[in-house]
Design an enzyme around this catalytic site. Structure first.
Site: not given
Lengths: 341, 341, 341, 341
Positions: B147-150, B152
């Site tokens: 995931g992109c949030n994950a 980061t």
């Protein structure tokens, strides 16, 4: 490997040159001039470039030009001519300012308000609209980058004027320009809170300086005086110029004329008849998209063109010209696709 | 030259893959799958890619995978597992969906609400956070993009959990996400008029699905259960994730730990102590910038991280993994500088 | 009809005061002070106010205060105290600067870096957070408008500290602020091209001056020292503050405490449990929306609050206070609905 | 106190009507129709209106029109005529759709593609451009709100056509429209990620439906056929229309003609010669700013006009008309100043 210097490295066109040259296979940056921020590392002025291993910003007189193969000048108007007059006479230069665009010193003084301070250099300068001055640029020592608005309008109109397929007395250019075209200067009207969420015309009534370029170039092509009507607008986006050009002529003929003119050009895309370009689809790239549509009123057409003012409109064009001057493939370092969304 | 297929080519991560691969020296796109827009040229769906000479969009069952070396799946969650279950069993795959990120099928079902439909493939999938699974990815057949949030949050926290320099029970992640992370779906809350000029939290209270990844990864590193507090916010910009992470620990030690962890990493930049990253400085690039600051309250620190959700957070990471899987230099096609302004 | 003067009429909070007072039934603007733009009509400085029949901008010493009932000072910090020290001693004043917010001169000097130049006036100043200082404001001569960030945080936290329902040592405020909060000053980091399309934290680590207000107010309520952790972020929008506050306590109790505290308040809306506010839904209004959600980690809650920094956070609050000081209905001129989209 | 119903309360023009009427001294909202969101409280659909004490959204057939004095129809085109045909024949109606703007049913069918379904009502409808149909509106039962683009163009051009001071065969309207004009419909091209950071023309070549209104009105004034050239552009902002109109005529005469025409109009501001309006300076208000400049080419002028498409271009105009129909002061509820920044 060619050694490159950039003067004016702390402005937006300077940063864009660095971004592009960072991906170029046969250029390396040897000096970065930026008087007001000299002494700082580039990453402090442009944190998006912090990963690059580059020399620090210095004042211009700290630069040793003896090993430099080509120098980009991304300085403000007027400063540029003074600096260039003092540079080595055999140094290849691509200037991004307005200082060497107008061949007639009187015209320069009329549009810019001061006498030209580097008349000698002005004489040898070649106008840098690559697609139309390619051969002159190849052998030039000093190339004058075009105005970003002027480039957009010329891509749409030059082949039409050349081919004689539009009425030369009835050309109206309505331009929409993004904010970065105004540079990084501290002006109240460039603040985010002033600009975002709204838009307005400026330099209304034919007072924008890029008209000097339009007049010079269009009149030269036509062999008679051509004066266009030109109104720019400031739009709340960071990059992109969109030109909506109202002409009198046959839309099909106009479309064919443009397709033919740009058939072999790597960066100019004439899109299908009736379609429209969008600035978001050229963002960050060296491409220019041109569209043509017939109006409901017979005998009228609308020519639309979009490009990124910092890339094709300025630093990308500059690199394209530098490639020619250094005998490198013209498209080297410039084929990156636009960034969307 | 490696032959590439992309499934889900009409979404934003699909377009971003095409943009990146267009600049890659040893990959060529052989097939573009996009069921809903099959039959259209790519330039009709993504006009910014109109200059590329690419195959037209087709349905997935029209693709002949026999000559394909690697397939990117940029499909929606749930669809992806069904499609991948039916692909040749020896085809190298980089999946960008959420379907193969969680190793425990029960956890998958808990966060995504449906039983997993490709359990066999799930078993062999390698978690695609390149910097931490590099060797496993090199030899993997199926890699699950994070995931992109994950991604980061993990870039900021993994070395700290590993080194034991922060309190594992007091980690708060306040994330600010740009709009493109939500994809190209037709939802009222993604309209320009709804989103621009305002911002708000969402998935509040620990309900965002990327928490499944945080839980899995952080607990594995720590050897005990680690549950972070995580609140994402939607911000009126198109690209960029900024994480502001509140931790308890010594800021100097935290900064040194991160510097050491990423010393040799080409894409992770730990910036000087006390400085802060900005999403605008990673835009369009594969870089992640990480900053550390001490709070005025002793024993507390703030770790900040910024990256582009479509590039390093998704398609750039996918290409980085594909490079490893195909034995290409890991950074190939990924060193472009960010686009600013 | 009450006669009003505004000092600092060429800034954003000055313009917002004029906008609000233009719709007020019992105030009329008699003087507009703006030293740097004196002599200009208001419509030249703020064209959105060109339809109003108002006095021209003058220098402050040109204003005759003898017929003025109340004066708003929307001047920069430090200038304000010098100007106010020289104003008639019986003139009612609402100050929007930071100069009279901190009761302890030592605290003022610590946060603002200079000794206070109007100690006498500072002593009589009342802190202008209307909902909590209503009676003092009614009889005050000089009211100090709060910081916009400070107001947002206090609306969310004061009732909780007062009621003792959260852990006072574990309060984290993550704030997202729009651009207009930084005013109309010419700074490179406020340019559109710098700010739009990206976001970043600033004043990281507990260095933002509004912490002085938090410390003063929260400690006074709690009867012990309370120090919150506070990180502001700059977001690409013109108006709006969103506070995401991480606390330890029971979410249901917190929600009930806030609902009870604001039951009769006309401008504070506590929204249903689990819902989140958005800055876009308070834009241009004097409302503040507050939400509460439980985190997945037991014993933790997230309190969120949104308001318009120029209205409820500054000029709207100032007018609300002026209404009280002039014995006008508190909500007069302030009930306009937010502007969305 | 007049009782008001609003049909189509869940769209942007519906929300704008509610915002405006909430500040109106002699109207109260008695019914809110919104079929697709019936049963929900208004605050769930438009959280910015949550502070208002209003009836819940209902289906249109749940509304008892017997006590309603005036009904606003903010429904989509085509739906509106069907609904209005079924409403009580003596109910005063202000329609915001396109359904009753064109007097000739054949023209309606030509531009909208379907035969008109409420011919009887169409006959009695009065065109709602208040400043030019004031007396007819006062006594009308059914008023057809104008197109927002059509209003902008007419404010700039009607007095000039009437006075015969411009060449009727050479009128070019280049319009820049904000996003909210396209409504709240779920279309890919209205997503934030598609629209922000870019701009493009649409409906190019004279295909936009508002041309039907221009043709009808301008030809009626001139007493001969007048066909303008009209190209709209979509701009990344939420509110605001800017018209840049290229005409042939004497700029001074044009400016004087406009000044004279609007001398007593409360909402139309003709700004000084040579100045330009900006959409940001009319935002959220019922004002229209009009500017005139001479071009460098003799005999040509540029007329520019800005207004807020949702207010003066739609819901503000509707309320202005309703005021006339109910014998209320025309400006009641409409004098709020624009919101800037």
């Amino acid at each position: 490997m060619h050694n490159i210097a950039i003067l004016g490295a702390s402005g937006y066109t300077g940063a864009e040159l660095i971004r592009l040259i960072a991906g170029h296979s046969s250029m390396q940056i040897k000096a970065l001039g930026a008087n007001s921020k000299a002494g700082q590392p580039l990453g402090a002025v442009f944190p998006h470039l912090r990963h690059l291993d580059l020399p620090p910003l210095v004042t211009m007189d700290q630069i040793d030009f003896s090993g430099i193969d080509l120098c980009f000048c991304a300085l403000p108007h007027k400063t540029s001519q003074e600096v260039i007059a003092a540079l080595p006479k055999d140094l290849k230069i691509v200037d991004l300012s307005a200082d060497f665009r107008l061949r007639d010193p009187a015209e320069y003084e009329r549009w810019y308000g001061n006498p030209h301070a580097a008349l000698e250099q002005q004489k040898e300068a070649v106008y840098g609209l690559t697609e139309f001055y390619r051969e002159e640029i190849r052998s030039a020592r000093l190339v004058a980058g075009t105005g970003c608005n002027a480039a957009t309008g010329q891509f749409a109109l030059r082949p039409l004027i050349e081919a004689g397929v539009i009425d030369l007395d009835e050309i109206i250019l309505d331009l929409k320009c993004a904010v970065s075209g105004a540079g990084r200067a501290l002006k109240e009207n460039l603040l985010h809170a002033e600009l975002s969420e709204g838009y307005h015309p400026y330099a209304i009534g034919g007072t924008h300086r890029h008209l000097g370029e339009f007049d010079q170039e269009f009149s030269a092509i036509a062999g008679r005086e051509v004066k266009v009507q030109f109104t720019p607008h400031l739009i709340p986006a960071n990059r992109g110029i969109l030109a909506t050009i109202y002409v009198k002529g046959d839309a099909q003929v106009i479309h064919k004329t443009l397709e033919k003119a740009y058939l072999d050009e790597p960066f100019i895309e004439v899109i299908p008849m009736g379609e429209v370009p969008s600035t978001r689809h050229t963002r960050g790239s060296n491409f220019c998209h041109i569209g043509v549509a017939a109006d409901r009123i017979a005998g009228r057409a609308i020519v639309t063109a979009a490009l990124d003012n910092l890339t094709k409109g300025s630093s990308g064009q500059a690199l394209q010209n530098a490639n020619l001057m250094l005998n490198i493939a013209e498209t080297e370092g410039l084929m990156m696709a636009p960034l969307f969304p």
